[in-house]
Scaffold this motif. Sequence first.
Motif: not given
Length: 141
Positions: A1-28
Motif C-alpha cells: 500500500m502506498k504511503q499516501e493511502e496509509v495516511n488517508r486511512e490514518v486521517v479517516n480514523r482521526f476524523v472518527e476520533f474527533i467526531n466521537c471524542g474517544n481518547r483511545s482512538i486518538g491515542e492510536s
Amino acid sequence: MKQEEVNREVVNRFVEFINCGNRSIGESVISPDVIFYAPTSPDPLHGIEGYFAVLDMMRGAMPDVQWTVEETIAEADKIMVRFTMKGTQTQPFMGMPATGKKVEVTAMNIYQLRDGKIIREHGLPDLFSMLNQLGVLPMPQ
C-alpha cells in the motif's frame, strides 16, 4: 500500500476520533510527541494532552460538533484535508457566552505522519466565519 493511502486511512480514523471524542482512538493515531499549531494558541501545543485540550474545548462548547472530510491531497508523509465543521454553540467558547446558534465553517489542516501516527498538525479553521455566524462580530451596515 502506498504511503499516501496509509495516511488517508490514518486521517479517516482521526476524523472518527474527533467526531466521537474517544481518547483511545486518538491515542492510536496521534503521536504522544505531536506538535499542534492552532489559532487558539500563539505558541504550538506539544504532546497529546495539548491536543486533547483543544478538542475538549471545541466539544465542550459544541457537544454536537462534527467534521466532514470534503477533500484530501496527499503527498509523501503529508496530507492536507479540507473539512466542513458543523456544530451548535450551547456552552461558552473562547470567552463568549453560549449563543445557541449553529455554525458551519471550513477548516483546512495539514498533517504530517510518521509510522501511522500524526506527528504535526497545522490547523486553520475559518474563525472569522464562525464568529460572524455566532453574532460576535459587528456587521457593516
